[in-house]
Motif scaffolding. Structure first.
Motif, PDB file in Angstrom:
ATOM      1  N   GLU A  55      20.024 -15.344  17.175  1.00 36.40           N
ATOM      2  CA  GLU A  55      21.350 -15.745  17.672  1.00 36.40           C
ATOM      3  C   GLU A  55      21.225 -16.512  18.980  1.00 36.40           C
ATOM      4  OE1 GLU A  55      25.516 -16.039  17.448  1.00 36.40           O
ATOM      5  OE2 GLU A  55      24.050 -15.355  15.968  1.00 36.40           O
ATOM      6  N   LEU A  56      20.332 -16.053  19.852  1.00 34.76           N
ATOM      7  CA  LEU A  56      20.114 -16.742  21.127  1.00 34.76           C
ATOM      8  C   LEU A  56      19.590 -18.145  20.882  1.00 34.76           C
ATOM      9  CD1 LEU A  56      19.975 -16.697  24.230  1.00 34.76           C
ATOM     10  CD2 LEU A  56      17.698 -15.661  24.026  1.00 34.76           C
ATOM     11  N   ASN A  98      21.670 -12.132  29.201  1.00 41.72           N
ATOM     12  CA  ASN A  98      21.716 -11.054  28.220  1.00 41.72           C
ATOM     13  C   ASN A  98      22.511  -9.854  28.739  1.00 41.72           C
ATOM     14  OD1 ASN A  98      19.546 -10.506  30.103  1.00 41.72           O
ATOM     15  ND2 ASN A  98      18.899  -8.843  28.750  1.00 41.72           N
ATOM     16  N   PHE A 115      22.892  -6.100  19.029  1.00 45.36           N
ATOM     17  CA  PHE A 115      22.038  -6.454  17.894  1.00 45.36           C
ATOM     18  C   PHE A 115      21.111  -5.292  17.572  1.00 45.36           C
ATOM     19  CE2 PHE A 115      23.530 -10.299  19.806  1.00 45.36           C
ATOM     20  CZ  PHE A 115      23.721 -11.178  18.753  1.00 45.36           C
ATOM     21  N   ARG A 117      15.241  -6.991  17.794  1.00 48.59           N
ATOM     22  CA  ARG A 117      14.859  -8.084  18.688  1.00 48.59           C
ATOM     23  C   ARG A 117      14.922  -9.423  17.950  1.00 48.59           C
ATOM     24  NH1 ARG A 117      12.449  -7.527  23.469  1.00 48.59           N
ATOM     25  NH2 ARG A 117      11.926  -5.356  23.010  1.00 48.59           N
ATOM     26  N   ARG A 161      13.515 -10.169  29.069  1.00 51.37           N
ATOM     27  CA  ARG A 161      13.387  -9.880  27.639  1.00 51.37           C
ATOM     28  C   ARG A 161      12.005 -10.300  27.157  1.00 51.37           C
ATOM     29  NH1 ARG A 161      16.287  -6.911  24.488  1.00 51.37           N
ATOM     30  NH2 ARG A 161      16.015  -8.366  22.752  1.00 51.37           N
ATOM     31  N   SER A 186      24.828 -10.207  24.865  1.00 50.54           N
ATOM     32  CA  SER A 186      24.189  -8.915  25.107  1.00 50.54           C
ATOM     33  C   SER A 186      23.259  -8.537  23.959  1.00 50.54           C
ATOM     34  CB  SER A 186      25.245  -7.829  25.287  1.00 50.54           C
ATOM     35  OG  SER A 186      24.631  -6.554  25.398  1.00 50.54           O
ATOM     36  N   HIS A 187      22.063  -8.165  24.310  1.00 51.02           N
ATOM     37  CA  HIS A 187      21.103  -7.717  23.293  1.00 51.02           C
ATOM     38  C   HIS A 187      21.513  -6.386  22.688  1.00 51.02           C
ATOM     39  CE1 HIS A 187      19.797  -6.098  27.202  1.00 51.02           C
ATOM     40  NE2 HIS A 187      19.379  -5.045  26.517  1.00 51.02           N
ATOM     41  N   LYS A 188      22.382  -5.659  23.382  1.00 49.59           N
ATOM     42  CA  LYS A 188      22.796  -4.346  22.890  1.00 49.59           C
ATOM     43  C   LYS A 188      23.661  -4.439  21.635  1.00 49.59           C
ATOM     44  CE  LYS A 188      22.573  -2.188  27.456  1.00 49.59           C
ATOM     45  NZ  LYS A 188      23.331  -1.488  28.522  1.00 49.59           N
ATOM     46  N   TYR A 240      18.558 -10.637  17.611  1.00 51.03           N
ATOM     47  CA  TYR A 240      19.054 -11.166  18.890  1.00 51.03           C
ATOM     48  C   TYR A 240      18.465 -12.540  19.182  1.00 51.03           C
ATOM     49  CZ  TYR A 240      19.994 -11.751  23.844  1.00 51.03           C
ATOM     50  OH  TYR A 240      20.412 -12.269  25.050  1.00 51.03           O
ATOM     51  N   ASP A 241      17.171 -12.672  19.029  1.00 49.53           N
ATOM     52  CA  ASP A 241      16.526 -13.948  19.355  1.00 49.53           C
ATOM     53  C   ASP A 241      17.004 -15.068  18.437  1.00 49.53           C
ATOM     54  OD1 ASP A 241      15.192 -12.693  21.361  1.00 49.53           O
ATOM     55  OD2 ASP A 241      13.174 -13.184  20.667  1.00 49.53           O
TER      56      ASP A 241
END
Length: 213
Positions: A71-72, A37, A62, A65, A91, A58-60, A68-69
């Motif tokens: 997409e991850l 991340n 998004f 939370r 995270r 990078s979570h930044k 981001y999750d």
């Protein structure tokens, strides 16, 4: 062979220990991707040097939370993993994410769970005057650092120890027990069943298989 995706945030020392064990055929699996991340995570370079696919997500970038999750999760799923390994991935994961990978996601936490969930575990053990400290490998659930424990390793706490002293002692045990638990999973010996963790079809106690000294 089982397909393994590893998530990291930093140096990736546990990732490296697991990759080493796979390459030595001590684990019947292959690390097919390493995802961080943080673009600055040093473990990405270590993985790339071994010919492993790497991604920095990078979570930044998004606004939530959950976004981001999602997409991850989609990125991980492109590799069709049998096992997802959290190796210093800093995270807090959403419930949807943990449910999606339920029973096939492991984490390592630097304390003897259920003691000291969260961060700063070494200093908290020192502040409490503990005589022993350690590390736990557990299945990931919706509860932060609260999933069923598979295996723990204990280390002594000596008078005059600093947080760095304890961290070094714990890291040594991390690199020993995490590959072992991954091996059990990849050998189809380890599973998360309705009654909790099972090894060789036998239920384990609340503290896992054993507390290793």
């Amino acid at each position: 062979m089982k397909r393994i995706v590893v998530l990291i945030s930093g140096t990736g020392s546990n990732m490296q220990a697991i990759v080493d064990a796979c390459e030595k055929q001590q684990i019947n699996g292959e690390v097919v991707a390493v995802i961080a991340n943080k673009e600055t995570a040093k473990g990405l370079g270590k993985a790339a040097d071994r010919g492993i696919a790497t991604h920095a997500l990078s979570h930044k970038a998004f606004d939530s939370r959950e976004a981001y999750d999602a997409e991850l999760q989609a990125l991980i799923d492109t590799y069709q993993p049998d096992l997802v390994i959290l190796a210093g991935f800093m995270r807090i994961l959403t419930a949807d994410f943990t449910r999606h990978f339920a029973g096939r996601m492991l984490n390592i936490h630097p304390s003897l769970l259920p003691k000291y969930k969260g961060v700063n575990t070494h200093q908290r053990a020192l502040d409490a005057g503990d005589k022993e400290h350690g590390v736990s490998v557990h299945f990931v659930t919706e509860e932060l650092d609260g999933g069923p424990v598979v295996l723990q390793a204990k280390v002594p706490v000596f008078e005059g120890d600093t947080g760095d002293d304890l961290q070094a002692r714990v890291h040594e045990q991390e690199h020993r027990i995490y590959p072992l638990v991954v091996k059990w999973f990849c050998d189809d010996r380890l599973a998360l069943g309705a009654q909790g963790v099972e090894l060789d079809n036998q239920p384990l106690g609340p503290q896992g298989y054993a507390s290793e000294d």
